[in-house]
Design an enzyme around this catalytic site. Sequence first.
Site, short mmCIF file in Angstrom:
data_model
loop_
_atom_site.label_atom_id
_atom_site.label_comp_id
_atom_site.label_asym_id
_atom_site.label_seq_id
_atom_site.Cartn_x
_atom_site.Cartn_y
_atom_site.Cartn_z
N GLY A 58 12.82 -7.82 -4.12
CA GLY A 58 12.19 -8.79 -3.22
C GLY A 58 13.05 -8.98 -1.98
N CYS A 85 17.05 -4.43 -8.43
CA CYS A 85 17.44 -4.88 -7.10
C CYS A 85 17.54 -6.41 -7.04
CB CYS A 85 16.47 -4.30 -6.06
SG CYS A 85 17.11 -4.36 -4.38
N TYR A 86 16.68 -7.08 -6.29
CA TYR A 86 16.78 -8.54 -6.26
C TYR A 86 16.67 -9.12 -7.67
CZ TYR A 86 15.97 -13.44 -5.41
OH TYR A 86 16.11 -14.80 -5.44
N HIS A 180 16.13 1.64 -7.23
CA HIS A 180 14.71 1.49 -7.59
C HIS A 180 14.21 2.63 -8.48
CE1 HIS A 180 13.75 -1.98 -5.06
NE2 HIS A 180 14.75 -1.53 -4.31
N GLU A 182 11.45 2.82 -9.91
CA GLU A 182 10.00 2.95 -9.84
C GLU A 182 9.52 3.91 -8.75
OE1 GLU A 182 11.83 0.43 -9.03
OE2 GLU A 182 11.02 -0.79 -7.40
N SER A 234 -22.69 3.10 -5.44
CA SER A 234 -22.58 3.57 -4.05
C SER A 234 -22.23 5.05 -4.00
CB SER A 234 -21.48 2.77 -3.34
OG SER A 234 -20.21 3.15 -3.85
N GLY A 235 -21.75 5.58 -5.11
CA GLY A 235 -21.28 6.97 -5.08
C GLY A 235 -19.78 7.04 -4.87
N GLY A 236 -19.16 5.89 -4.58
CA GLY A 236 -17.70 5.84 -4.46
C GLY A 236 -17.06 5.89 -5.85
N VAL A 237 -15.74 6.05 -5.88
CA VAL A 237 -15.06 6.24 -7.17
C VAL A 237 -15.29 5.05 -8.11
CG1 VAL A 237 -12.82 6.63 -8.27
CG2 VAL A 237 -13.23 7.50 -5.98
N SER A 239 -17.49 2.39 -8.28
CA SER A 239 -18.81 2.10 -8.87
C SER A 239 -19.28 3.26 -9.74
CB SER A 239 -19.83 1.75 -7.78
OG SER A 239 -20.19 2.88 -7.02
N LYS A 380 -6.00 2.24 -9.28
CA LYS A 380 -6.91 3.31 -8.83
C LYS A 380 -6.68 4.62 -9.60
CE LYS A 380 -9.99 4.20 -5.56
NZ LYS A 380 -11.05 3.26 -5.17
#
Length: 524
Positions: A58, A85-86, A180, A182, A234-237, A239, A380
């Site tokens: 942070g 870290c923080y 870090h 990650e 909609s055809g998007g990922v 939906s 995602k």
Amino acid sequence: MTNPHAERILVLDFGGQYTQLIARRIREAGVYSEIYAWDVALEKIKASKPFGIVLSGGPSTVTVEQTPQVHPEVLQWGLPVLGICYGMQTMVAQLGGEVETASHQEYGYAQIVAETPTALLQGLADATDSAGRALLDVWMSHGDRVIRTPAGFEVTAQTESCPIAAIADPERRFYGVQFHPEVTHTRQGQQIINRFVHDICGCGSEWNPANIIDDQIASIQQAVGSDSVVLGLSGGVDSSVVAALLHRAIGAQLTCIFVDNGLLRLHEGDQVMQTFAEHLGVHVLRVDAEQRFLDGLAGVSDPEQKRKIIGNTFIDVFQEQADRIEDAHWLAQGTIYPDVIESAGSTTGKAKVIKSHHNVGGLPERMKLNLLEPLRELFKDEVREIGSELGLPHTMIYRHPFPGPGLGVRILGEVRKEFADLLRRADAIYLEELYKHKLYDEISQAFAVFLPVKSVGVVGDNRAYEYVIALRAVETIDFMTAKWKHIPYDILEIISNRIINEVRGVSRVTYDISSKPPATIEWE
Ligand code: XMP
């Protein structure tokens, strides 16, 4: 069925720029992870029954008063804690150690020397030094540093400029790293996370696509019973994955509504119908509403007004269709985890704003429907993995994002059908060539833009006075900042030649070399 939520690790967010990455890495290790703001109510932390806690990095400094701290009680529960870290600095300060503001900031690669073997780092090495000690390439990003460890801790790794780079109190299972793990720049980062969640916290690997799907299907079936569910496809990922998941869970109780607003990409409507209706057997109502959208947009050139008209027309069309579905008590939406994380930082704020001006915001209340959001817990990349497991085609899952208002914000100024038709064809050529030259997957978002200005060109033997197409391609992680993609000149040449030769009405193609900020990704 194994419950993928049973073992979980909480990430307490101190506003770090990589906090979401920490949770993603933990999930990649096969363990469910949630992010809470550092000052979330203690009861909430307790109620989630974590197997371990990670304190994120942070921007704050523990060297002043009133700094963000972990609830002191959390450090007394006997749970394993990893401070990054923080997160390490506040743990140190809270447990009686000392932190100072270093004379210079350390930002970038560093090599740590792992000295004392511990469960977190033992056996991990990118190289060894002449004394046989393990060396690890890590990513540092800090101003403050620990100068004295609290009682019970030992120093387990150091660098030249950071003599206390990792610490451990194995008895209490408290670990701290100044670097870090990650970020992928830390080469053994995922291994370190694996060590923490499996060896130190004792978690298995139940968080995986097959288990997540089973778990979601069971909870969807339980929530919905025999009711019908409506989904705006909609055809998007997002939906698309919701549609595939719901279809598997409740089959014919799902009706998807696909609104063709006339502002979609070339053949998009047919492709959606092919994938879902023909291939998967999902019940999809395709609504041809092109004329209605075009009528609404006629004569309007202000971008925000265009967005509003498109959004409102969508809601009207969608509602008319949904009202005709019997027993529809549920509206499904493709909300994902980054849209809902309650984090300390402001990193997710913009995503919310972007989401709010498209889709079906406000619809659930208006239609008195319950909301079903089966992707609400997923990042995602997890949504994509699940889509893949459910059998959706790669091209659909890895498609670049497409804004809700579609070509409406890529035709500058007034939207007309002839402009949309012309843009669709130019855009399709552009994307086809990017696929062909294996560039599509390297790019975060690419599209063509229609400029309603005419410029002179010579087409055949004649002077032509025709429109301009701009090409945009960007690389980005979070869509809040973006760099323009360096597409090789010879490929740009092929694309430009094809567009000018094949799309009548275009005599000039330009390439957009603006980064965000200050230029946005879309032109409107
Ligand atoms: P900008 O243009 O703001 O875009 O840099 C960032 C990302 O958001 C998308 N975008 C939208 N998505 N409705 C949407 O659903 C919108 O009105 C909208 N405007 C921009 C854009 O495509 C990019 O991915």
